[in-house]
Enzyme design. Structure first.
Site, PDB file in Angstrom:
ATOM      1  N   CYS A 382      -9.864  21.830  34.879  1.00 31.91           N
ATOM      2  CA  CYS A 382     -10.018  21.422  33.465  1.00 31.91           C
ATOM      3  C   CYS A 382      -9.808  22.580  32.620  1.00 31.91           C
ATOM      4  O   CYS A 382      -8.845  22.916  32.433  1.00 31.91           O
ATOM      5  CB  CYS A 382     -11.618  20.691  33.684  1.00 31.91           C
ATOM      6  SG  CYS A 382     -11.834  19.797  32.085  1.00 31.91           S
ATOM      7  N   HIS A 516     -11.270  16.719  37.838  1.00 33.34           N
ATOM      8  CA  HIS A 516     -12.207  17.556  38.649  1.00 33.34           C
ATOM      9  C   HIS A 516     -12.126  16.855  39.847  1.00 33.34           C
ATOM     10  O   HIS A 516     -12.921  15.855  40.476  1.00 33.34           O
ATOM     11  CB  HIS A 516     -13.508  17.148  37.989  1.00 33.34           C
ATOM     12  CG  HIS A 516     -13.898  17.771  36.758  1.00 33.34           C
ATOM     13  ND1 HIS A 516     -14.380  19.126  36.603  1.00 33.34           N
ATOM     14  CD2 HIS A 516     -13.593  17.493  35.463  1.00 33.34           C
ATOM     15  CE1 HIS A 516     -14.491  19.453  35.462  1.00 33.34           C
ATOM     16  NE2 HIS A 516     -13.967  18.380  34.622  1.00 33.34           N
ATOM     17  N   GLU A 518     -13.262  18.133  42.646  1.00 34.83           N
ATOM     18  CA  GLU A 518     -14.396  18.561  43.493  1.00 34.83           C
ATOM     19  C   GLU A 518     -15.297  17.356  43.434  1.00 34.83           C
ATOM     20  O   GLU A 518     -16.257  17.227  44.511  1.00 34.83           O
ATOM     21  CB  GLU A 518     -15.226  19.886  42.827  1.00 34.83           C
ATOM     22  CG  GLU A 518     -16.000  19.412  41.395  1.00 34.83           C
ATOM     23  CD  GLU A 518     -14.897  19.524  40.229  1.00 34.83           C
ATOM     24  OE1 GLU A 518     -15.351  19.812  39.277  1.00 34.83           O
ATOM     25  OE2 GLU A 518     -13.743  19.731  40.471  1.00 34.83           O
TER      26      GLU A 518
END
Length: 544
Positions: A382, A516, A518
Site C-alpha cells: 500500500c 493488503h 496480509e
C-alpha cells in the site's frame, strides 16, 4: 437452525476472548461443523476505520469492504471462513441505524428506547445471514460491568430466551490471578465476575480461566461450586508459546467437548487436528531463521500490524524457518544514510507496510533506496508501494520533486488522491475534503497481471483479487518515466486505470502492491507473496 455461543469477558480486558473464540470455532470446524464468528463492539464509533492504530490496533478489512475489529482477522486465520460486514457491529452502528429509522418515521411516533429498540437491533444483527450454519459464535467486546456493554448483555439474555432451550450457551472468559507473595491462585475475581454476569440474567455454562500457573483440580471444583457450573466446564487457559498452539491446548483441556455437552450433543470421536499439529511442528522446529526489517510508523504497538505480523509468520511456516521481525521506526533515520544503513544492514529483507500521512515518509523512502541499491529483498504494501514509486521517480527517473498529494500540494504528484473508480457496484466517487470514515477504496478488487511478470509466476495466475484500504493511488501519468527507470507496472486494474503492482525484474526480489495481501494469509494457507518474500529472505541470508 444455528446454535449460538455467546462469549463474554470479565475481571480485566485483553484476556484473549478473540483467540478463544477463533480456537473454539476451529475445533468445532475440525469436528465437521459449519461455523461463523461475530464480534459486537460496545464503543460508539460506527467502525474502527477512523481510529488511531494506537487506540485500537489494526483495522481489518473484509472482502465486502467493511472496516472491522482486528479479532475478525483471528477468526479468518483460524477457520478460513471469509468475514463479512455482518460479522462486526458496534454500538455506534446500532445507534446510527436506529436514529436514521427514527428520522424517517419508521417507529410511527413511538418513544425510541434502549429496550426494545436497541436490543432488538442487536438481536437482528446477531441472526442475519446464519442460514446453513451449525454454530454462530458471538463475542461481546469489553468487560462485564462496563456501562457500554450493558445493552449487548441484555440483548443476548433476551435472545437466549427467544431461541429456546438447547439453542444457545454462554462461555465466560475470566482471570485467575497468581499472587506471588502468597504463592496462590485467587478465584475470587472469577466468582465476582460470574456473579455480576448472572445478575444481568446470563448464567455461564462454560468458564475459561486465564492463569499463568496450572489450575489445580481443587481450585476448579471451588470455582464450579461458587459459579454454578460443572467442574469439567472450568477450562484452564495458560499462556501458549504461539497463538497457533492455542487450539491444541484448548482441546487438551476439553473445551470443545464441554461446549458440545452444554448443548446436549455427544462429542463423539476426536477431531482431526493434523493441520494444527503440522503448523506447530514447523513453528517450534524450524530449519533456519531470517530477520525481516519492518519500517513503519506505528511500531510502538505491534497490534497495529497484527495481520502483517502473522502473514510473515505464515511465510516462515511455508519455508520452515523462524522469522525474526525487527520493528523500525521510520522517523528515526530520516535524512541520515548512516543510520539507515545501521538499522537495515542486519536484515535479510525489508518491508514497508501501509500507513497514512507524511510522518515517517522520508525514512520509508530511504529504506526503499537502501533495499534497491543493496539488492536486499523489498516488499512494499500500500503506502510502501507508493514510496517505492516516489523513490524510483526521484533517484532513477530524474523527477527530483516527486511526492504525494497526501503530503501537501506538489508539482510532481506521482501519488495522488483518486476521486472516481470502478467497482462491482458501478462507478464510485469521493470528494477530497469529504468524510474520512468508509470513503476509501475498500474491500476486494480484481487485478490483471502481466504474463511474464515475477508476480504472475508467484501467484501462478494472470488474474487475482485482493483487499484494499487506501485513498491515494499511483498516478499512471508517470508510468512511462518510472518504467524507464526500471520499475515495471506488472499488475493493473481491469480497466488499466489503477496500478496494483510494481516490480523490479533486475532485482533479487522487489515487489510493491497497492492492496493488503496480509489480510488473506492463513497459517495453513500462507499467502503466496509472503511465502515467496520469505524464500527470498532465506536466499539472502545465505549470501551474507
Amino acid at each position: 437452525m444455528a446454535r449460538y455461543i455467546f462469549i463474554t469477558g470479565g475481571v480485566v480486558s485483553s484476556l484473549g476472548k478473540g483467540l478463544m473464540a477463533a480456537s473454539l470455532a476451529a475445533l468445532l470446524q475440525a469436528r465437521g461443523y459449519r461455523v461463523r464468528i461475530r464480534k459486537f463492539d460496545p464503543y460508539l464509533n460506527v467502525d474502527p476505520g477512523t481510529m488511531s492504530p494506537y487506540q485500537h490496533g489494526e483495522v481489518y478489512v473484509t472482502d465486502d469492504g467493511a472496516e472491522t475489529d482486528l479479532d475478525l482477522g483471528h477468526y479468518e486465520r483460524f477457520t478460513g471462513v471469509s468475514a463479512r460486514q455482518s460479522d462486526n457491529v458496534t454500538s455506534g452502528r446500532i445507534y446510527q441505524t436506529i436514529i436514521q429509522r427514527e428520522r424517517r418515521g419508521d417507529y410511527l411516533g413511538a418513544t425510541v428506547q434502549v429496550i426494545p429498540h436497541v436490543t432488538d437491533a442487536i438481536k437482528s444483527f446477531s441472526q442475519v445471514q446464519t442460514e446453513d450454519l451449525d454454530f454462530v459464535l458471538c463475542e461481546i467486546g469489553g468487560t462485564v460491568g462496563d456501562i457500554e456493554s450493558l445493552p449487548f448483555i441484555e440483548a443476548i439474555r433476551q435472545l437466549r430466551n427467544d431461541l429456546g432451550r438447547g439453542q444457545s450457551i454462554s462461555v465466560h472468559v475470566t482471570l485467575v490471578p497468581y499472587i506471588a507473595a502468597a504463592g496462590e491462585l485467587k478465584t475470587k475475581p472469577t466468582q465476582h465476575s460470574v456473579r455480576e454476569l448472572a445478575a444481568l440474567g446470563v448464567q455461564p455454562d462454560v468458564l475459561v480461566c486465564r492463569c499463568e500457573k496450572p489450575l489445580p483440580e481443587s481450585e476448579k471444583r471451588k470455582i464450579a461450586q461458587f459459579c454454578n457450573v460443572r467442574p469439567e466446564a472450568v477450562i484452564a487457559a495458560l499462556d501458549a508459546p504461539s497463538i497457533y498452539a492455542v487450539p491444541l491446548q484448548y482441546h487438551e483441556e476439553g473445551l470443545d467437548e464441554e461446549v458440545l455437552r452444554a448443548f446436549g450433543i455427544d462429542p463423539g470421536e476426536k477431531p482431526g487436528l493434523g493441520r494444527w499439529t503440522e503448523i506447530t511442528d514447523r513453528l517450534f522446529n524450524p530449519e533456519g531463521e531470517v530477520t525481516v526489517g519492518v519500517v513503519g510508523k506505528y511500531v510502538g504497538l505491534q497490534d497495529a500490524y497484527k495481520s502483517l505480523n502473522e502473514a510473515l509468520v505464515h511465510g516462515g511456516i511455508a519455508n520452515k524457518v523462524r522469522v525474526n521481525i525487527r520493528w523500525i521506526d521510520a522517523e528515526l533515520f530520516e535524512g541520515d544514510e548512516a543510520e539507515v544503513a545501521a538499522a537495515l544492514e542486519p536484515c535479510h529483507a525489508i518491508l514497508v507496510p501501509g500507513a497514512f500521512g507524511s510522518r515517517g515518509a522520508e525514512g520509508k523512502i530511504a529504506s526503499v533506496r537502501f533495499a534497491r541499491e543493496r539488492r536486499v529483498p523489498y516488499f512494499g504494501i500500500c503506502f510502501g508501494m507508493q514510496m517505492a514509486c516516489i523513490e524510483g521517480a526521484r533517484n532513477l527517473a530524474g523527477i527530483e520533486n516527486a511526492s504525494s498529494t497526501e503530503f501537501g500540494p506538489t508539482d510532481e504528484p506521482v501519488v495522488g488522491i483518486i476521486t472516481e473508480w470502478m467497482s462491482d457496484k458501478g462507478i464510485e466517487t469521493r470528494e477530497a475534503g469529504g468524510d474520512l470514515g468508509g470513503t476509501m477504496r475498500l474491500g476486494a478488487y480484481p487485478a490483471k497481471l502481466a504474463g511474464n511478470s515475477v508476480v504472475a509466476s508467484i501467484y501462478g495466475a494472470n488474474e487475482i483479487e485482493e483487499r484494499h484500504r487506501h485513498r491515494y493511488e499511483v498516478n499512471t501519468g508517470y508510468r512511462e518515466a518510472l518504467e524507464k527507470g526500471g520499475l515495471v507496472f506488472s499488475g493493473m486494474s481491469p480497466d488499466d486505470m489503477l496500478p496494483e503492482i510494481v516490480e523490479r525484474p533486475d532485482h533479487p526480489w522487489f515487489v510493491g502492491v497497492q492492496f493488503h495481501p496480509e489480510l488473506k494469509s492463513k497459517p495453513f494457507d500462507p499467502h503466496p507473496l509472503f511465502a515467496s518474500f520469505i524464500a527470498a529472505a532465506v536466499a539472502q541470508s545465505r549470501l551474507v
